[in-house]
Structure formats: C-alpha cells, structure tokens
Design a protein around this motif. Structure first.
Motif, PDB file in Angstrom:
ATOM      1  N   UNK A 217      21.419  13.182  -6.587  1.00 14.41           N
ATOM      2  CA  UNK A 217      21.181  14.621  -6.441  1.00 14.41           C
ATOM      3  C   UNK A 217      19.696  14.922  -6.314  1.00 14.41           C
ATOM      4  N   UNK A 218      18.889  14.207  -7.085  1.00 13.78           N
ATOM      5  CA  UNK A 218      17.448  14.412  -6.993  1.00 13.78           C
ATOM      6  C   UNK A 218      16.935  14.037  -5.604  1.00 13.78           C
ATOM      7  N   UNK A 219      17.461  12.960  -5.054  1.00 15.75           N
ATOM      8  CA  UNK A 219      17.047  12.534  -3.712  1.00 15.75           C
ATOM      9  C   UNK A 219      17.431  13.578  -2.676  1.00 15.75           C
ATOM     10  N   UNK A 220      18.634  14.138  -2.804  1.00 15.77           N
ATOM     11  CA  UNK A 220      19.087  15.156  -1.862  1.00 15.77           C
ATOM     12  C   UNK A 220      18.252  16.424  -1.989  1.00 15.77           C
ATOM     13  N   UNK A 221      17.944  16.819  -3.234  1.00 14.04           N
ATOM     14  CA  UNK A 221      17.122  18.013  -3.440  1.00 14.04           C
ATOM     15  C   UNK A 221      15.743  17.832  -2.804  1.00 14.04           C
ATOM     16  N   UNK A 222      15.183  16.641  -2.923  1.00 15.78           N
ATOM     17  CA  UNK A 222      13.884  16.374  -2.308  1.00 15.78           C
ATOM     18  C   UNK A 222      13.975  16.457  -0.789  1.00 15.78           C
ATOM     19  N   UNK A 223      15.046  15.910  -0.217  1.00 18.38           N
ATOM     20  CA  UNK A 223      15.217  15.968   1.233  1.00 18.38           C
ATOM     21  C   UNK A 223      15.404  17.405   1.703  1.00 18.38           C
ATOM     22  N   UNK A 224      16.165  18.211   0.929  1.00 19.33           N
ATOM     23  CA  UNK A 224      16.334  19.621   1.295  1.00 19.33           C
ATOM     24  C   UNK A 224      15.009  20.367   1.198  1.00 19.33           C
ATOM     25  N   UNK A 225      14.209  20.014   0.183  1.00 19.97           N
ATOM     26  CA  UNK A 225      12.913  20.659   0.004  1.00 19.97           C
ATOM     27  C   UNK A 225      11.991  20.356   1.185  1.00 19.97           C
ATOM     28  N   UNK A 226      12.103  19.132   1.720  1.00 12.09           N
ATOM     29  CA  UNK A 226      11.245  18.736   2.839  1.00 12.09           C
ATOM     30  C   UNK A 226      11.784  19.193   4.189  1.00 12.09           C
ATOM     31  N   UNK A 227      13.034  19.622   4.221  1.00 10.09           N
ATOM     32  CA  UNK A 227      13.643  20.058   5.484  1.00 10.09           C
ATOM     33  C   UNK A 227      13.130  21.453   5.841  1.00 10.09           C
ATOM     34  N   UNK A 228      12.461  21.620   6.968  1.00 15.56           N
ATOM     35  CA  UNK A 228      11.842  22.919   7.277  1.00 15.56           C
ATOM     36  C   UNK A 228      12.844  24.036   7.529  1.00 15.56           C
ATOM     37  N   UNK A 229      14.092  23.700   7.900  1.00 20.86           N
ATOM     38  CA  UNK A 229      15.062  24.737   8.260  1.00 20.86           C
ATOM     39  C   UNK A 229      16.161  24.930   7.224  1.00 20.86           C
ATOM     40  N   UNK A 230      16.089  24.221   6.096  1.00 25.88           N
ATOM     41  CA  UNK A 230      17.198  24.295   5.145  1.00 25.88           C
ATOM     42  C   UNK A 230      17.307  25.704   4.583  1.00 25.88           C
ATOM     43  N   UNK A 231      18.479  26.320   4.744  1.00 25.16           N
ATOM     44  CA  UNK A 231      18.642  27.728   4.390  1.00 25.16           C
ATOM     45  C   UNK A 231      20.027  27.997   3.835  1.00 25.16           C
ATOM     46  N   UNK A 232      20.555  27.054   3.059  1.00 30.40           N
ATOM     47  CA  UNK A 232      21.844  27.247   2.411  1.00 30.40           C
ATOM     48  C   UNK A 232      21.678  27.063   0.921  1.00 30.40           C
ATOM     49  N   UNK A 233      22.457  27.797   0.167  1.00 27.50           N
ATOM     50  CA  UNK A 233      22.337  27.774  -1.288  1.00 27.50           C
ATOM     51  C   UNK A 233      23.488  26.955  -1.860  1.00 27.50           C
ATOM     52  N   UNK A 234      23.303  25.632  -1.917  1.00 25.26           N
ATOM     53  CA  UNK A 234      24.331  24.726  -2.428  1.00 25.26           C
ATOM     54  C   UNK A 234      23.984  24.361  -3.857  1.00 25.26           C
ATOM     55  N   UNK A 235      24.958  24.516  -4.754  1.00 22.52           N
ATOM     56  CA  UNK A 235      24.721  24.131  -6.141  1.00 22.52           C
ATOM     57  C   UNK A 235      24.474  22.632  -6.220  1.00 22.52           C
ATOM     58  N   UNK A 236      23.630  22.244  -7.160  1.00 22.42           N
ATOM     59  CA  UNK A 236      23.263  20.835  -7.289  1.00 22.42           C
ATOM     60  C   UNK A 236      24.488  19.953  -7.470  1.00 22.42           C
ATOM     61  N   UNK A 237      25.459  20.433  -8.280  1.00 19.83           N
ATOM     62  CA  UNK A 237      26.626  19.597  -8.547  1.00 19.83           C
ATOM     63  C   UNK A 237      27.535  19.462  -7.332  1.00 19.83           C
ATOM     64  N   UNK A 238      27.365  20.392  -6.336  1.00 21.78           N
ATOM     65  CA  UNK A 238      28.176  20.315  -5.124  1.00 21.78           C
ATOM     66  C   UNK A 238      27.473  19.557  -4.000  1.00 21.78           C
ATOM     67  N   UNK A 239      26.193  19.245  -4.209  1.00 21.75           N
ATOM     68  CA  UNK A 239      25.404  18.656  -3.134  1.00 21.75           C
ATOM     69  C   UNK A 239      25.972  17.359  -2.616  1.00 21.75           C
TER      70      UNK A 239
END
Length: 568
Positions: A217-239
C-alpha cells in the motif's frame, strides 16, 4: 483428487505413486527445467538479511491466506523463522483463550522487547479480554475477581477500569457487546487483540500484522503521489484491490482528469466574469457583464449543468460571487465603480438585502463568516466592512484599499490584499493586523486552500504564485499562463486539492500539479480571455471556466464511448 493435483505445501506431484517431472511456472507459462535446474539437491542460495525479511513477509502472507503447510515448508527450506518461538507460543495461547498462560508468556517476551514498559499495557489488554469473555459466558463472579484481583492492582488506566466495572450491569450479551464495542468471545475479537499486542513486539520477534499489505500500500501511495494526473479518491485499504501490482501505476491524463469540454453554455449575452461552485458542489453560480447571475444545477452523473434560476438587476454587472457555507445565500459584487452589494437567497431566488453605504463606495469583494450570519466586504476606494445579514455595518476598518479578501474559519481573521501589493491579516475582534505576504506587483485576486495553509495569488504581469501562509514564504511560480493587468481568478482543486487551475489572457485554461511549475494540461476552446475557473469541491473531475467570449465551459474526463461534448 486428481492424480496431478498438488498438495498445499508438497513439492512433488502424485502420478500413480511415482514422482512426476519437476515443472517451473514462470509468468503463467509452464516449461520443463533442465536436469541441473530441477535437481532437488541443488543447494539453497545463502540468504541475505533482505532475502530473509522477504521470505518472512511471504510466509506471513501465506499463513494469512490459510496456506499453513506451504508457509511451513517455505520456512523449513529457507532456514528462516517466521517469528520467535516465545512469540508463537504467546499467539497460540491468546487465540485459544488461555489468557493465564499468555500472561506467563509475557515474562519470556519481556527480555526480547525494546521497551519493557509495554508489558504492562499488554497485560492490561489480555486481562480486559479475559474479563469480557467471563461476562459473556455469564461467569460474573470470575469476571468480578478478574477486575478486583488482577486489573485493579495493576494501577494502570484506571479510567478504563471504571468503564469495565460498569459492564457488570449488562443484562445480556447484546448489550455487553454494544456498550463495550466488542465483537464477542471468539476468533475475531482475539485476532484484533493479537494485532494490538503485536504493536508492542519488535518485528524481529513477531511481524506486524499484514506487513506485506502495508508495504505494498505504501508503494502504491507513493506511485499515486508521483502520478501527475491521479485524481481519484481510493481508500488505502481498497488500493490493492483496484490497482495492479504487475506494473507501475500511471494515470492517463483523460481517465479521471478534466481534460475535455463536456458542455458549452451560451445563456449569458455578454462577457462572463466570475464562476463559483457552492460548497456542497450541487450548484454553480456565474456572474456576467450582462447584469445577471445564473444559478445552475449540477448533474453529478453526466457532469453537465442545467439552468435553475436567473437573478437580475445588477446594473454594473457581476464580477465577484461568494456562497455562504450553508449553500443558502449568495453575495454578488460588481466592478470597481459599483457601490452596491447584493445578498440573494438562492433557494427562493429573492433578494435578502441590497447594501449600499455610500455612492462613493466600491464593494468589489466579499467573504462569509463561518456562522453564515455575517460577512466582510471591501473595495479599492478604502471601504472595509463587517456586516450582518441585514446589511448593517458591525465594524469598519479605515484606510484599507482592498483588492480582494477572504475570511478564515476562525470567524475573526480576514486576509486582504491591498493596493500596496501585499496581503495582511486583520483581526476584527481585537482590531489588530499583521503582515503576511509581499509581492512586487499588484495582487489581482487570491484564494486559500481548504486547510488554510496555502494561498494562490494571481499577480499582475507575473501569473500565478503559490505561498505558504503559515511560514510566509513563496513556494512556487507557475509557468505558461499569460497575465496582464486584468483580474483573473485561479483555484485549487481535485482530490486533496493537489491541482491548480487558472484562466489566461491567451484564451486557455491552465492546469498544474501543485508540486510542479510546468502545466500538465492546457485546455483549449475559449476564443477570448478566460476570466475565472472553479473546480467542483465534491466532484474532483469537474472543472468550469468562464470567458469574455460569453460562454461557460464545463471540463470533464475523456469519454471514450462518445464525443462527450454538448453545446447549449
């Protein structure tokens, strides 16, 4: 069972009593190994500390899936230990409800702990579970004994002990579970208890619960943070359930990002100067040089607007709008030569009050108090008022020529940009003020983030600047936008307000990621200066822009099934 079935944890196939040829599965393709590669006597590579950690993580995950034999074989073959023997014994006693034995195990674990003081907290949690299970079983005397002779002598968390004593009055199991916010005796509540207890043990003794999931989950959150277009609100447990682990995450700029015109509206018959979504995202208000304000209903499915009502009579035009926090009222201000301010009841379409202190006034900006019963307003001719809903002036700040302003959520502090290229904070309770921001050119408009930490300024001849209000430092100057001396309104938007958008005198809408200076999108379609943009605070994929070309444009994600753009 099929003759070729693989036993969970077994390393060979059953084939009429003989071992089948060894098979290696790589990315879903089965391929026979060479004799050397398939040899069961091939020595295991010496594992590095990192390798051992990975093996332990995999073993824990396999056990969580119920593949106990596979996990045990992995541990045996690798020579690793999933957890310390004392920790394994402790876990077994907790999960079987043998709390006295688990209490004894704590003495063995004490020497392995980085913070031995945690033993007291662990002991308390064990006894609390023991007490509750006695109560559920109807063994009130045993529960009372546990409370008096074990929990109370600990002299720890006495407030919680008092709460536990109140549970003795529960008349049935349902009442006990509800009051204790507890799932009841059994594996589920004991597993939750075990997770609490694990927090006190170092990872070398017992891995934190679901550790592999946490790392992924931490890896995915980091990738979403680095993604310039990420614009969805996904809960961490659902990632992990919505994003593949087989490749790095990167959003298409068209998937959930407002990159295409969804609708063009021509209902105004002159330049459109301002637009603003209501705080609940259900309505949009637009103000125009044509003397009207139009209220639009938002269709949350199609991301389109439908005209709701028209508010008329603003003889100088409408250059600024402010929604009350409860979505009920709307303030309409005019350009510099307008001395009037209108407060509309949006629900009824009627004027609540039309305020004009003097024909010499210039009331060009306004902001609501969080109580929805007061507002502040001001202009460049030196007016700066706090008023009530009836238009009565409650306080006046003399000699401040206000370009634009906003009231903070504390209900007493107003941030105002003045004609000296600065923003100052004015406290209407104790009548004090302090310097906040200084620019080299005129601050034509500004807005603050929802957490009130950052300010977004539109600066004449400079463009869009991002400031940290608390530290009073310039964070970033956004590139690309064309900005002369016209008033252009920019905004924060998207999930967690990670995007910035602004109109421009080159007829485009610019969008930046808050972490980068260069635009990630330039939205084309308007034919004259874009005066204002507004991002829907509830629908992160909906953006609106208004222009001197008399149109309103609604921007939404790319729709691959159809053109996705309508003109009204």
């Amino acid at each position: 069972m099929s003759a070729n079935a693989v036993h969970n944890g077994d390393s060979s196939f059953a084939n009429n009593g003989a071992a089948a040829p060894s098979v290696n599965v790589t990315n879903g393709d089965a391929a026979a190994l060479s004799d050397d590669e398939s040899s069961p006597n091939m020595p295991v590579k010496e594992l590095t500390p990192c390798d051992r950690d990975i093996v332990r993580l995999i073993g824990q995950h396999l056990k969580g899936l119920g593949m106990n034999r596979t996990a045990e074989q992995l541990m045996a073959e690798s020579g690793c230990r999933l957890e310390h023997p004392s920790a394994s014994k402790f876990r077994s006693h907790v999960m079987s409800g043998e709390f006295d034995k688990a209490d004894e195990d704590l003495e063995e674990l004490k020497s392995l702990m980085e913070c031995p003081q945690g033993i007291m907290k662990m002991k308390f949690l064990l006894l609390e579970q023991k007490f509750l299970e006695h109560l559920e079983d109807g063994r009130v005397l045993e529960a009372l004994q546990c409370l008096r002779q074990e929990l109370t002598p600990l002299k720890f968390n006495t407030e919680r002990v008092h709460v536990l004593s109140g549970f003795l009055m529960c008349t049935n199991t349902e009442e006990l579970r509800k009051r204790a916010d507890w799932e009841g005796k059994g594996g589920s509540s004991r597993a939750k208890l075990m997770e609490q207890l694990q927090a006190f043990l170092p990872p070398s003794v017992m891995l934190p619960p679901r550790r592999l999931y946490t790392l992924l989950n931490q890896a995915i959150e980091l990738q979403k943070h680095r993604c310039p277009y990420h614009n969805t609100n996904i809960k961490a447990e659902d990632g992990l359930q919505t994003i593949s682990l087989l490749f790095d995450h990167i959003c298409s700029s068209r998937s959930q990002f407002p990159s295409k015109t969804r609708q063009v509206l021509h209902d105004h018959c002159d330049e459109v100067w301002f637009c603003k979504f209501s705080p609940d995202g259900s309505k949009l208000a637009t103000g125009s040089k044509d003397t009207t304000v139009i209220i639009w209903e938002v269709n949350k499915e199609s991301l389109e607007l439908k005209k709701c009502k028209t508010l008329e009579g603003h003889s100088y035009g409408v250059s600024f709008l402010a929604w009350s926090p409860d979505n009920k009222y709307l303030i309409a201000c005019g350009p510099e030569d307008c001395s009037e301010l209108w407060v509309w009841n949006v629900e009824t379409g009627e004027i609540k009050v039309k305020m004009s202190q003097s024909p010499e006034d210039s009331l060009t900006s306004a902001s609501w108090n969080s109580d929805c019963r007061r507002f502040v307003t001001g202009g460049t001719r030196g007016q700066f008022y706090q008023c009530d809903l009836d238009g009565n002036v409650l306080d006046t700040w003399e000699g401040v020529r206000v370009q634009c302003l906003t009231m903070k959520k504390d209900g007493k502090t107003v941030l105002a940009a003045d004609t000296h290229h600065r923003i100052r904070a004015y406290n209407f309770e104790d009548l004090t003020d302090q310097h906040m921001i200084q620019e080299d050119h005129s601050i034509m408009s500004f807005t603050i983030s929802s957490d009130e930490r950052q300010a977004l300024l539109s600066v004449a001849y400079q463009g869009v600047h991002l400031w940290d209000i608390k530290d009073k430092v310039l964070i970033r100057k956004f590139q690309g936008v064309t900005h002369g001396y016209y008033t252009i309104h920019s905004c924060f938007g998207g999930v967690n307000e990670k995007f910035i958008s602004s109109g421009s005198e080159d007829n485009n809408v610019y969008v930046w990621h808050i972490k980068g200076e260069m635009p990630i999108a330039v939205l084309q379609g308007h034919t004259r200066t874009v005066n204002c943009v507004s991002w829907n605070p509830v629908l992160p994929n909906m953006l609106v822009s208004v222009s001197d070309d008399c149109t309103i444009r609604i921007w939404g994600p790319e729709n691959n099934d159809e053109d996705g753009s309508t003109e009204v």
